[in-house]
Design a protein around this motif. Structure first.
Motif, PDB file in Angstrom:
ATOM      1  N   THR A 214       0.797  -1.231   0.000  1.00  0.00           N
ATOM      2  CA  THR A 214       0.000   0.000   0.000  1.00  0.00           C
ATOM      3  C   THR A 214       0.827   1.279   0.000  1.00  0.00           C
ATOM      4  O   THR A 214       0.269   2.364  -0.164  1.00  0.00           O
ATOM      5  N   SER A 215       2.131   1.186   0.202  1.00  0.00           N
ATOM      6  CA  SER A 215       2.927   2.413   0.251  1.00  0.00           C
ATOM      7  C   SER A 215       4.319   2.177  -0.320  1.00  0.00           C
ATOM      8  O   SER A 215       4.840   1.060  -0.300  1.00  0.00           O
ATOM      9  N   PHE A 216       4.920   3.253  -0.825  1.00  0.00           N
ATOM     10  CA  PHE A 216       6.259   3.216  -1.413  1.00  0.00           C
ATOM     11  C   PHE A 216       7.293   3.291  -0.301  1.00  0.00           C
ATOM     12  O   PHE A 216       7.175   4.102   0.622  1.00  0.00           O
ATOM     13  N   GLU A 217       8.335   2.459  -0.378  1.00  0.00           N
ATOM     14  CA  GLU A 217       9.368   2.403   0.656  1.00  0.00           C
ATOM     15  C   GLU A 217      10.769   2.567   0.058  1.00  0.00           C
ATOM     16  O   GLU A 217      11.717   1.939   0.503  1.00  0.00           O
ATOM     17  N   GLY A 218      10.878   3.419  -0.937  1.00  0.00           N
ATOM     18  CA  GLY A 218      12.169   3.679  -1.554  1.00  0.00           C
ATOM     19  C   GLY A 218      12.687   5.055  -1.214  1.00  0.00           C
ATOM     20  O   GLY A 218      12.155   5.752  -0.343  1.00  0.00           O
ATOM     21  N   VAL A 219      13.721   5.475  -1.944  1.00  0.00           N
ATOM     22  CA  VAL A 219      14.395   6.737  -1.602  1.00  0.00           C
ATOM     23  C   VAL A 219      13.580   7.957  -1.979  1.00  0.00           C
ATOM     24  O   VAL A 219      13.837   9.055  -1.472  1.00  0.00           O
ATOM     25  N   GLN A 220      12.560   7.817  -2.843  1.00  0.00           N
ATOM     26  CA  GLN A 220      11.883   8.994  -3.358  1.00  0.00           C
ATOM     27  C   GLN A 220      10.809   9.559  -2.450  1.00  0.00           C
ATOM     28  O   GLN A 220      10.172  10.560  -2.783  1.00  0.00           O
ATOM     29  N   ASN A 221      10.609   8.966  -1.287  1.00  0.00           N
ATOM     30  CA  ASN A 221       9.802   9.617  -0.250  1.00  0.00           C
ATOM     31  C   ASN A 221      10.497   9.533   1.098  1.00  0.00           C
ATOM     32  O   ASN A 221       9.872   9.501   2.143  1.00  0.00           O
ATOM     33  N   SER A 222      11.834   9.507   1.042  1.00  0.00           N
ATOM     34  CA  SER A 222      12.653   9.337   2.241  1.00  0.00           C
ATOM     35  C   SER A 222      12.845  10.623   3.026  1.00  0.00           C
ATOM     36  O   SER A 222      13.323  10.590   4.162  1.00  0.00           O
ATOM     37  N   GLY A 223      12.542  11.767   2.430  1.00  0.00           N
ATOM     38  CA  GLY A 223      12.810  13.045   3.078  1.00  0.00           C
ATOM     39  C   GLY A 223      14.238  13.512   2.928  1.00  0.00           C
ATOM     40  O   GLY A 223      14.615  14.550   3.486  1.00  0.00           O
ATOM     41  N   LEU A 224      15.044  12.776   2.168  1.00  0.00           N
ATOM     42  CA  LEU A 224      16.446  13.133   1.959  1.00  0.00           C
ATOM     43  C   LEU A 224      16.586  13.941   0.675  1.00  0.00           C
ATOM     44  O   LEU A 224      16.161  13.497  -0.397  1.00  0.00           O
ATOM     45  N   ALA A 225      17.193  15.108   0.771  1.00  0.00           N
ATOM     46  CA  ALA A 225      17.328  16.002  -0.385  1.00  0.00           C
ATOM     47  C   ALA A 225      18.250  15.445  -1.463  1.00  0.00           C
ATOM     48  O   ALA A 225      18.355  16.020  -2.538  1.00  0.00           O
ATOM     49  N   LEU A 226      18.899  14.322  -1.178  1.00  0.00           N
ATOM     50  CA  LEU A 226      19.778  13.680  -2.151  1.00  0.00           C
ATOM     51  C   LEU A 226      18.995  13.156  -3.358  1.00  0.00           C
ATOM     52  O   LEU A 226      19.556  12.981  -4.433  1.00  0.00           O
ATOM     53  N   TYR A 227      17.674  12.907  -3.171  1.00  0.00           N
ATOM     54  CA  TYR A 227      16.864  12.260  -4.205  1.00  0.00           C
ATOM     55  C   TYR A 227      15.667  13.128  -4.586  1.00  0.00           C
ATOM     56  O   TYR A 227      15.144  13.893  -3.773  1.00  0.00           O
ATOM     57  N   TRP A 228      15.219  12.961  -5.822  1.00  0.00           N
ATOM     58  CA  TRP A 228      14.035  13.678  -6.297  1.00  0.00           C
ATOM     59  C   TRP A 228      12.783  13.125  -5.613  1.00  0.00           C
ATOM     60  O   TRP A 228      12.529  11.928  -5.639  1.00  0.00           O
TER      61      TRP A 228
END
Length: 606
Positions: A214-228
């Motif tokens: 039900t939810s995405f668990e990758g870098v793109q919603n991590s809150g890290l400015a390193l990723y888009w």
């Protein structure tokens, strides 16, 4: 290449090997409710635009029925700034190359078609939420992670749709007989990715999501400015250079996609990402095997670890993945909790073959897609097959099974290759240059397929096959040059379009090496390949690049599969440092010069 940023060089894969790939999809997939499509119902307008048959063109070229090629139009960047949009641009010219044989006048009127097929390469169908991915390498090289990765499955579906739309080769009108995928079909060496790839090619429903359903668990919603972060307003480093906010992007990327499957038979050649986790890590290592299916994932590591891991990737001097395993150990406290998923498990070569032989993935055939039950006896991944009457294809396995991104051949396979070449050659030359006649064999025109191209093949020992000497690209070139009826060696791996003549002092013993760019990075190409007899002592091999079926223009409000496929392409054209170097749609370092794209390659007929 001179003038090209280091992280975008052909060897940028040294930093990309464990970071992944993406592709996006089109009309067969499901549209998102509440999102408008600029083309109406998913795929409808585009399918209509492909339904025309163009008239014959001057110079003997015939338009491919239904599908446009880059002879007709190619994507080009428009506008300025940090993020540039795509639009349809003019087609690229046909370049006649006569380095190996002269182009005689009138050949257009007397030639006959021998074969037509398509080449896919470096699809990198990716599970972007896998714990073993090392996106954090981006801290040392911005090109080490791709903004478009999460769109992987749907974009590959778009390429399948385009392949299905090719009713005939643009120069012969002959329908394609098959598709050959020359490796790096998947990215992380996981069973789930393998299932996605086989379903993509053979037809069926794919849900490109692992872990939490039900939810995405990758870098793109991590809150890290390193990723888009497309779904929120975080001022990440990609938004600062112009990438847009696209609410709903990640939800759309995880929705099911339906692949129509290829309408023609397809064959499979293994690449390093098919054989190895991340394309270079130790396969079946107990720690890595546990980590990839587990509930912890590293999103960032100290700069010193980024540099240490990048160094061993560049040298290839860590086949046991010792450095990565140590990074995982001493950064355990930094890892975030994700949903464990056994479907991400690594597979053995035997399981890879078994999956191809599964009747559920037979599609348009053949069962096994080049592999047979006999290949299971020694987990062998090389074979020969009939391309067309009088034309033989040979698929070789160039991977290091112990953990390395480079390629090679073992002595046993090199000897098998020599025997197979000889079986289809009435004459050839031995290693000392003496003519050898084989009166029991009928000459066939021979096409060789592999994942690695010749510069990426070395003599590095393979710990998984320690008893066997390894052979590099120059040795393969030397062997193929001994057989006058070898026409071409067709491969991928470099993510660059490049076509190289391999001339032998005896003019009749020469062949072309056709290296095709990936369908994950710019310029996202595949090839239509046509072989013709000019009836003047020469053959012509036509290589025509095609893009996916997705429209060039994007609409950020369109999160249907059509819209995602277009966005996938546009994001790849805006890779860090790449868009600024593009002028009117062509960056020669990766798309290749005109002589590496749409070509007529002449060679003497044996």
């Amino acid at each position: 290449m001179a003038g090209m940023p280091t992280h975008l060089s052909p060897n940028r894969r040294r930093f990309l090997l464990t970071s992944g790939a993406a592709v996006a999809g089109t009309g067969a997939a499901l549209a998102l409710p509440g999102r408008r499509s600029s083309s109406g119902a998913p795929g409808t307008a585009h399918a209509q635009s492909l339904s025309r048959t163009s008239p014959a063109r001057p110079g003997g070229r015939r338009a491919a029925p239904f599908a446009a090629t880059t002879l007709d139009t190619a994507a080009r960047l428009v506008g300025s700034g940090g993020y540039r949009r795509l639009a349809p641009g003019p087609g690229w010219p046909l370049v006649v190359r006569g380095e190996l044989a002269s182009a005689a006048a009138g050949r257009q009127d007397r030639r006959t078609a021998l074969a037509c097929f398509l080449q896919f390469t470096d699809l990198h169908v990716a599970d972007v939420q896998s714990p073993l991915r090392t996106e954090y390498l981006r801290a040392g090289s911005p090109g080490s992670w791709r903004a478009q990765e999460a769109l992987s499955v749907a974009g590959a579906v778009s390429l399948v749709e385009q392949a299905n739309a090719v009713g005939g080769g643009p120069h012969t009108g002959r329908p394609p007989a098959f598709v050959m995928s020359t490796g790096d079909n998947i990215d992380n060496h996981s069973m789930k990715e393998l299932e996605w790839f086989l379903t993509l090619m053979s037809g069926g429903r794919i849900t490109p999501n692992t872990g939490d359903p039900t939810s995405f668990e990758g870098v793109q919603n991590s809150g890290l400015a390193l990723y888009w972060h497309p779904d929120d307003t975080l001022r990440d480093q990609d938004k600062r250079r112009g990438l847009p906010a696209i609410p709903g992007y990640l939800e759309a990327a995880m929705r099911p996609v339906v692949s129509p499957g290829l309408r023609v038979p397809w064959y499979s050649t293994p690449g390093n990402h098919d054989d190895l986790p991340g394309g270079c890590l130790a396969p079946q290592d107990p720690m890595l095997a546990e980590y990839v299916t587990g509930a912890r994932k590293l999103f960032t590591v100290p700069d010193t670890d980024v540099a240490a891991f990048a160094k061993v990737l560049k040298t290839g001097g860590d086949p046991k993945s010792t450095v990565l395993k140590e990074i995982l150990r001493h950064n355990a406290a930094r890892a975030r909790t994700v949903t464990a998923d056994e479907r991400r498990r690594m597979f053995t070569p035997h399981e890879y073959l078994r999956a191809h032989l599964n009747p559920a993935f037979a599609g348009a055939g053949p069962v096994g897609h080049g592999y047979t039950e006999d290949h299971l006896d020694d987990d062998r991944m090389y074979y020969s097959f009939t391309v067309a009457e009088g034309v033989i294809g040979i698929s070789i396995d160039t991977t290091y099974r112990s953990g390395h991104y480079e390629g090679s051949l073992g002595t046993g396979q090199l000897q098998w290759l020599e025997r197979t070449l000889a079986a289809h050659s009435s004459r050839h030359y031995d290693a000392d240059g003496r003519l050898v006649r084989n009166t029991g064999a009928d000459d066939a025109q021979i096409l060789v397929f592999s994942h690695h191209h010749s510069p990426s093949m070395t003599r590095r020992p393979d710990a998984a096959r320690a008893e066997e000497k390894r052979h590099d690209g120059q040795e393969v070139i030397a062997l193929l040059s001994r057989f006058p009826n070898v026409v071409a060696w067709i491969n991928g791996h470099s993510h660059v379009n490049r076509i190289t003549p391999h001339a032998h002092p005896t003019a009749a013993r020469s062949f072309w090496e056709v290296n095709t760019a990936s369908h994950v990075d710019y310029p996202q190409h595949a090839r239509i390949i046509e072989l013709v007899d000019n009836h003047d002592g020469t053959l012509s091999l036509f290589t025509t690049l095609i893009e996916s079926a997705a429209p060039h223009r994007t609409d950020f409000d369109d999160l249907s599969s059509v819209g995602l496929a277009s966005l996938y392409r546009e994001l790849s054209y805006n890779a860090p440092g790449l868009a600024a170097g593009l002028t009117d749609g062509v960056h020669e370092a990766m798309a290749g010069a005109a002589k590496d794209r749409n070509t007529e390659l002449l060679v003497h007929r044996a």
